[in-house]
Design an enzyme around this catalytic site. Structure first.
Site, PDB file in Angstrom:
ATOM      1  N   TYR A  11      39.910  24.049  30.899  1.00  0.00           N
ATOM      2  CA  TYR A  11      40.822  23.083  30.879  1.00  0.00           C
ATOM      3  C   TYR A  11      42.054  23.350  32.181  1.00  0.00           C
ATOM      4  CZ  TYR A  11      44.573  20.144  28.434  1.00  0.00           C
ATOM      5  OH  TYR A  11      45.583  19.282  28.339  1.00  0.00           O
ATOM      6  N   ILE A  12      42.352  24.202  32.151  1.00  0.00           N
ATOM      7  CA  ILE A  12      43.576  24.543  33.178  1.00  0.00           C
ATOM      8  C   ILE A  12      43.171  24.674  34.456  1.00  0.00           C
ATOM      9  CG2 ILE A  12      45.576  25.961  33.792  1.00  0.00           C
ATOM     10  CD1 ILE A  12      45.872  26.794  30.811  1.00  0.00           C
ATOM     11  N   ASP A  48      28.722  34.816  34.368  1.00  0.00           N
ATOM     12  CA  ASP A  48      29.500  35.491  33.667  1.00  0.00           C
ATOM     13  C   ASP A  48      30.596  36.186  34.494  1.00  0.00           C
ATOM     14  OD1 ASP A  48      31.055  37.223  31.835  1.00  0.00           O
ATOM     15  OD2 ASP A  48      29.186  38.117  31.097  1.00  0.00           O
ATOM     16  N   LEU A  66      42.326  33.179  34.572  1.00  0.00           N
ATOM     17  CA  LEU A  66      42.719  32.131  33.686  1.00  0.00           C
ATOM     18  C   LEU A  66      41.484  32.172  32.513  1.00  0.00           C
ATOM     19  CD1 LEU A  66      43.133  29.229  35.746  1.00  0.00           C
ATOM     20  CD2 LEU A  66      44.914  30.612  34.774  1.00  0.00           C
ATOM     21  N   ALA A  67      40.467  32.899  32.939  1.00  0.00           N
ATOM     22  CA  ALA A  67      39.279  32.759  31.770  1.00  0.00           C
ATOM     23  C   ALA A  67      39.567  33.327  30.505  1.00  0.00           C
ATOM     24  CB  ALA A  67      38.122  33.602  32.384  1.00  0.00           C
ATOM     25  N   TYR A 129      44.849  35.860  18.672  1.00  0.00           N
ATOM     26  CA  TYR A 129      45.176  35.454  20.040  1.00  0.00           C
ATOM     27  C   TYR A 129      46.329  35.843  20.763  1.00  0.00           C
ATOM     28  CZ  TYR A 129      46.268  31.800  23.640  1.00  0.00           C
ATOM     29  OH  TYR A 129      46.506  31.316  24.916  1.00  0.00           O
ATOM     30  N   LYS A 133      46.473  38.661  23.822  1.00  0.00           N
ATOM     31  CA  LYS A 133      47.247  38.389  25.008  1.00  0.00           C
ATOM     32  C   LYS A 133      48.261  39.350  25.562  1.00  0.00           C
ATOM     33  CE  LYS A 133      45.767  34.347  26.732  1.00  0.00           C
ATOM     34  NZ  LYS A 133      45.378  34.068  28.107  1.00  0.00           N
TER      35      LYS A 133
END
Length: 279
Positions: A11-12, A48, A66-67, A129, A133
């Site tokens: 998306y990004i 991958d 970003l993955a 999440y 992060k």
């Protein structure tokens, strides 16, 4: 510059790759899918990302990581399962000679907070999440210190787009509109957040990683809090949508702050350095 972008078909990623290519940089797009662009300077690596072999290609000037799997599903265990893979991948990049690492973070790594978020705001995440992060941020800073590499942790806030991609609330509203639904079940809409249009988010990310004056934690944000309900009502009008918000159908999430936004001081410095205006 030669910039490796992981999650390039995401998306990004698609928007950031386009911004980088438009500005004349060479991009190694690493993802499961092929990235297509009318601009020159694009090389695809499909597969991958965690298995990418840095020895088989020139070392990139910048690694933009970003993955991330299940980014819109905050309580998935996959965030914790993948954490060690992210760490090992970044370590291998540094071992191969990469000396500028940028990673997409999230305001969710801060956890519950009321008010402005800057680079010194304590983090106490409450979801898998956010925990993953935040842990990767701490580990990456230590890795970059060890290898004497520049680190930019791009703390993303709320993206807004009207193309229906992704799993944000805006994407879900777009899809509901396309399905001719009359109402969209909603929360109270009173919580205030920091919103940034998709194109601006991708532009600011590209500008940030192609300069090396400003580093550390950098908020990719607007710097202004706006209530979710007000912002979406404006979004509906701007896109001529017929669907209406059904307030109160869902409770506000317990880990959502009533009001938070990002400090955009560093971002404004970057835009000034790049000769770009800012709103």
């Amino acid at each position: 510059m030669r910039i490796m972008v992981t999650g390039a078909d995401g998306y990004i990623g698609q928007g950031v790759v386009d911004q980088l290519l438009q500005r004349g940089h060479d991009v190694i797009a690493a993802s499961f899918g092929v990235v297509v662009s009318p601009h020159s300077g694009l090389v695809n690596y499909t597969g991958d990302v965690f298995e990418y072999c840095f020895d088989d290609a020139p070392v990139p000037d910048v690694l933009l990581h970003l993955a991330w799997r299940d980014g819109f599903k905050h309580n998935e265990v996959s965030h914790l399962e993948d954490l060690s893979k992210h760490y090992v991948f970044i370590r291998r990049a540094l071992e191969a000679g990469v000396r500028h690492v940028a990673v997409m973070g999230s305001m969710h790594e801060v956890g519950y907070h009321e008010g402005v978020i800057d680079s010194r705001t304590p983090c106490n995440p409450t979801t898998p999440y956010g925990v993953a992060k935040n842990a990767l941020r701490q580990l990456t800073f230590e890795l970059c210190r060890k290898y004497d590499a520049k680190i930019q942790w791009l703390r993303g806030f709320y993206l807004v787009s009207s193309d229906g991609r992704g799993e944000s609330i805006f994407s879900k509203i777009v899809r509901a509109e396309r399905e001719n639904k009359q109402e969209f079940p909603f929360t109270s809409g009173r919580c205030k957040y920091d919103f940034l249009p998709y194109d601006k988010f991708c532009e600011y990310t590209a500008l940030t990683v192609t300069q090396d004056t400003v580093d550390g934690i950098i908020n990719i944000c607007s710097g202004m809090p706006v209530s979710l309900g007000d912002y979406i009502e404006k979004f509906l009008i701007e896109n001529n949508f017929n669907i209406r918000l059904a307030y109160g159908k869902y409770p506000d999430r317990p880990y959502d702050s009533p009001c938070l936004w990002g400090d955009d001081t560093k971002l404004k410095t970057i835009l000034d350095l790049c000769g770009e205006g800012h709103e």
